[in-house]
Design an enzyme around this catalytic site. Structure first.
Site, PDB file in Angstrom:
ATOM      1  N   ASP A  11       0.877  -1.152   0.000  1.00 49.70           N
ATOM      2  CA  ASP A  11       0.000   0.000   0.000  1.00 49.70           C
ATOM      3  C   ASP A  11       0.938   1.232   0.000  1.00 49.70           C
ATOM      4  O   ASP A  11       2.118   1.099   0.346  1.00 49.70           O
ATOM      5  CB  ASP A  11      -0.836  -0.055   1.295  1.00 49.70           C
ATOM      6  N   LEU A  12       0.442   2.388  -0.401  1.00 50.72           N
ATOM      7  CA  LEU A  12       1.328   3.563  -0.462  1.00 50.72           C
ATOM      8  C   LEU A  12       1.202   4.442   0.792  1.00 50.72           C
ATOM      9  O   LEU A  12       2.124   4.524   1.613  1.00 50.72           O
ATOM     10  CB  LEU A  12       0.997   4.399  -1.707  1.00 50.72           C
ATOM     11  N   ASP A  13       0.012   5.076   0.907  1.00 49.57           N
ATOM     12  CA  ASP A  13      -0.190   6.035   2.002  1.00 49.57           C
ATOM     13  C   ASP A  13      -0.153   5.321   3.341  1.00 49.57           C
ATOM     14  O   ASP A  13      -0.987   4.449   3.599  1.00 49.57           O
ATOM     15  CB  ASP A  13      -1.553   6.731   1.841  1.00 49.57           C
ATOM     16  N   THR A  19       1.861   9.985   3.865  1.00 46.86           N
ATOM     17  CA  THR A  19       0.919  10.947   3.289  1.00 46.86           C
ATOM     18  C   THR A  19      -0.413  10.907   4.035  1.00 46.86           C
ATOM     19  O   THR A  19      -1.236  11.800   3.854  1.00 46.86           O
ATOM     20  CB  THR A  19       0.675  10.629   1.799  1.00 46.86           C
ATOM     21  N   LYS A  47      -8.968   5.793   5.899  1.00 48.38           N
ATOM     22  CA  LYS A  47      -7.698   5.262   5.376  1.00 48.38           C
ATOM     23  C   LYS A  47      -7.951   4.139   4.369  1.00 48.38           C
ATOM     24  O   LYS A  47      -8.722   3.220   4.645  1.00 48.38           O
ATOM     25  CB  LYS A  47      -6.810   4.755   6.512  1.00 48.38           C
ATOM     26  N   SER A 116      -2.525   0.582  -4.238  1.00 49.46           N
ATOM     27  CA  SER A 116      -2.970   1.791  -3.529  1.00 49.46           C
ATOM     28  C   SER A 116      -4.281   2.328  -4.100  1.00 49.46           C
ATOM     29  O   SER A 116      -4.484   2.302  -5.314  1.00 49.46           O
ATOM     30  CB  SER A 116      -1.891   2.873  -3.655  1.00 49.46           C
ATOM     31  N   ALA A 117      -5.118   2.840  -3.205  1.00 53.68           N
ATOM     32  CA  ALA A 117      -6.384   3.459  -3.643  1.00 53.68           C
ATOM     33  C   ALA A 117      -6.147   4.834  -4.264  1.00 53.68           C
ATOM     34  O   ALA A 117      -7.055   5.406  -4.874  1.00 53.68           O
ATOM     35  CB  ALA A 117      -7.313   3.603  -2.445  1.00 53.68           C
ATOM     36  N   LYS A 147     -11.118  -0.417  -1.364  1.00 59.04           N
ATOM     37  CA  LYS A 147     -10.894  -1.339  -0.258  1.00 59.04           C
ATOM     38  C   LYS A 147     -12.047  -1.121   0.732  1.00 59.04           C
ATOM     39  O   LYS A 147     -12.481   0.020   0.875  1.00 59.04           O
ATOM     40  CB  LYS A 147      -9.564  -1.038   0.446  1.00 59.04           C
ATOM     41  N   GLU A 171      -0.103  -3.280   4.619  1.00 58.84           N
ATOM     42  CA  GLU A 171      -1.220  -2.320   4.707  1.00 58.84           C
ATOM     43  C   GLU A 171      -1.260  -1.598   6.042  1.00 58.84           C
ATOM     44  O   GLU A 171      -1.030  -2.210   7.073  1.00 58.84           O
ATOM     45  CB  GLU A 171      -2.541  -3.095   4.588  1.00 58.84           C
ATOM     46  N   ASP A 172      -1.600  -0.303   6.009  1.00 54.24           N
ATOM     47  CA  ASP A 172      -1.745   0.439   7.272  1.00 54.24           C
ATOM     48  C   ASP A 172      -3.204   0.645   7.650  1.00 54.24           C
ATOM     49  O   ASP A 172      -3.485   1.167   8.730  1.00 54.24           O
ATOM     50  CB  ASP A 172      -1.078   1.823   7.178  1.00 54.24           C
TER      51      ASP A 172
END
Ligand code: B16
Ligand code: MG
Length: 222
Positions: A11-13, A19, A47, A116-117, A147, A171-172
Site C-alpha cells: 500500500d502507499l499512504d 501521506t 484510510k 494503492s487506492a 478497499k 497495509e496500514d
C-alpha cells in the site's frame, strides 16, 4: 525464497510514505469549511478509501447533503489542498525501513508491486524517487471498487499470474487488511497492533525487518 514467496504488494499512504497525515489535514479542513470537524479516530475509517467514498463517508457522518456540483467542487478542493501539502515532499519522508526492505526484495528477485487506492500514487512514487523499484503499479486510476474490496490487489496477481496466498500485502488501514484477508493474501499490518488486529502479523514499521521472515507467515497460511 522466490519458490515460496511470489510477490510483495505495498500500500502507499501510510506504508511507504506518511501521506496519511496530509490526507487527514486536507479532509479535516474541507470538513471544517462545511461546518463539521472530526478526529483521528474517525480518520481511521477514511484510510485506504477512495477519494469519492471518503467524501461520502464524511458527509454521511456529518449529516450533510451536497448537490452533484458541490460534491465535485469539494473533491477538487480537497485534492488541490492535498497536492499543495505534498508538493515539497521528497525521499526524506519515506517511512523507516522501507528503502532497505525494497533493496533486499530486489536482491532476492521478488517482484514488487503497489496496491494503492490513490490516484496520485505514481506522482508520489516519482517524487520520493522509489518508482523504479516497482514492477507493477495498481492504483486508484485502475479500479472500480474501494478497499475493503480486494480488486486493487487482485489486479497485481492477475498481471503476474500468481496465487494470492503466495503473495504478501503490506497495509496500514483496517479496510486494506480486510481486503487482503478476503482474497487470501498474507496480510502484514503496518502500524498499531490494536487497530490492525485482523492482520496475520503487525509490524510497527519496516525498520530492521527481513523479508525471510515472510516465509514463516506463508507457511502458517498453508
Ligand atoms: P487520492 P492508500 C489511499 O491510499 C489513502 O489511504 C486514502 O486516505 C485516500 O483517500 C485514497 O488513497 C485516495 O487518494 O485522493 O490521492 O486519490 O492508503 O490505498 O495508498
Ligand atoms: Mg494506506
Amino acid at each position: 525464497m522466490k519458490q515460496h514467496l511470489s510477490a510483495c504488494i505495498f500500500d502507499l499512504d501510510g506504508v511507504i510514505v506518511d501521506t496519511a497525515k496530509y490526507h487527514f489535514q486536507a479532509w479535516r479542513n474541507l470538513g471544517q469549511s462545511l461546518g463539521f470537524d472530526f478526529n483521528e479516530q474517525f480518520n481511521e475509517k477514511l484510510k485506504g478509501v477512495s477519494r469519492v467514498d471518503s467524501l461520502k463517508l464524511i458527509l454521511s457522518h456529518a449529516g450533510i447533503t451536497l448537490s452533484d456540483q458541490d460534491f465535485a467542487k469539494a473533491l477538487a478542493s480537497k485534492n488541490e489542498e492535498y497536492l499543495g501539502l505534498i508538493s515539497s515532499m521528497d525521499k526524506d519522508e519515506i517511512l523507516p525501513g522501507v528503502l532497505p526492505y525494497l533493496i533486499k526484495l530486489c536482491k532476492h528477485n521478488i517482484p514488487i508491486a503497489l496496491g494503492s487506492a490513490s490516484k496520485n500514487a505514481r506522482k508520489i512514487l516519482q517524487q520520493i524517487e522509489l518508482i523504479e523499484f516497482f514492477d507493477f503499479i495498481s492504483d486508484g486510476t485502475m479500479v472500480q471498487r474501494s478497499k475493503p474490496d480486494p480488486e486493487v490487489f487482485l489486479l497485481v496477481t492477475e498481471h503476474f499470474g500468481l496465487e494470492p496466498k503466495k503473495c504478501v500485502v503490506f497495509e496500514d488501514s483496517i479496510k486494506g487488511v480486510i481486503a487482503a484477508n478476503t482474497a487470501d493474501f498474507v496480510s502484514i499490518g503496518i502500524g498499531d497492533a490494536n487497530i490492525l488486529e485482523m492482520a496475520d502479523v503487525v509490524y510497527e514499521n519496516l525498520l530492521g525487518k527481513e523479508p525471510e521472515m515472510l516465509l514463516n507467515y506463508l507457511n502458517k497460511k498453508g
